[in-house]
Write a protein that holds these residues in place. Structure first.
Motif, short mmCIF file in Angstrom:
data_model
loop_
_atom_site.label_atom_id
_atom_site.label_comp_id
_atom_site.label_asym_id
_atom_site.label_seq_id
_atom_site.Cartn_x
_atom_site.Cartn_y
_atom_site.Cartn_z
N PHE A 241 0.82 -1.20 0.00
CA PHE A 241 0.00 0.00 0.00
C PHE A 241 0.86 1.25 0.00
O PHE A 241 1.94 1.27 0.58
N TYR A 242 0.35 2.30 -0.63
CA TYR A 242 1.03 3.59 -0.69
C TYR A 242 0.12 4.64 -0.05
O TYR A 242 -1.07 4.68 -0.31
N ASN A 243 0.72 5.50 0.73
CA ASN A 243 -0.01 6.58 1.39
C ASN A 243 -0.34 7.64 0.34
O ASN A 243 0.55 8.17 -0.33
N GLU B 142 0.66 12.53 -3.21
CA GLU B 142 0.28 13.89 -3.61
C GLU B 142 1.42 14.87 -3.38
O GLU B 142 1.66 15.76 -4.20
N LYS B 143 2.16 14.71 -2.29
CA LYS B 143 3.32 15.58 -2.04
C LYS B 143 4.38 15.35 -3.11
O LYS B 143 5.01 16.30 -3.58
N ASP C 71 3.81 14.33 -6.15
CA ASP C 71 3.29 14.94 -7.37
C ASP C 71 3.57 16.44 -7.39
O ASP C 71 4.02 16.99 -8.41
N GLU C 72 3.31 17.10 -6.28
CA GLU C 72 3.55 18.55 -6.19
C GLU C 72 5.03 18.87 -6.39
O GLU C 72 5.36 19.84 -7.07
N LYS C 73 5.88 18.05 -5.80
CA LYS C 73 7.32 18.25 -5.95
C LYS C 73 7.74 18.13 -7.42
O LYS C 73 8.56 18.90 -7.90
N GLN C 74 7.15 17.16 -8.13
CA GLN C 74 7.48 16.99 -9.54
C GLN C 74 7.00 18.16 -10.38
O GLN C 74 7.68 18.58 -11.32
N LEU C 75 5.84 18.70 -10.04
CA LEU C 75 5.31 19.85 -10.79
C LEU C 75 6.13 21.12 -10.56
O LEU C 75 6.25 21.95 -11.45
N SER C 76 6.69 21.25 -9.36
CA SER C 76 7.45 22.47 -9.06
C SER C 76 8.89 22.40 -9.58
O SER C 76 9.59 23.39 -9.59
N SER C 77 9.32 21.21 -10.01
CA SER C 77 10.71 21.05 -10.51
C SER C 77 10.84 21.57 -11.91
O SER C 77 10.01 21.57 -12.72
#
Length: 70
Positions: free
Chosen positions: A54-56, A61-62, A64-70
């Protein structure tokens, strides 16, 4: 169940806290669990919990946000 009852039922349902590995693979459109392992090693992808099954969702989502801000 009438339409009004269906709306109330849907509105009160909670979002899941965890996703199964298969659901994570569908979310990111990947076919191999080896890709998840590679992403954890190279891209700091969140590690699975509870016997690796299982993945939290909040961690995903965190990430994902980190990837978008890179």
């Amino acid at each position: 169940m009438n339409n009004q009852e269906q709306k109330i039922f849907t509105a009160t349902q909670q979002e899941p806290l965890f996703l199964k590995t298969k659901e994570v693979m569908e979310r990111y459109r990947i076919r191999s669990s080896a890709t998840l392992w590679k992403w954890r090693k190279e891209l700091d992808f969140p590690a699975p919990i509870h016997n690796g099954r299982f993945y939290n969702i909040q961690a995903l989502e965190k990430w994902d946000e980190k990837q978008l801000s890179s």
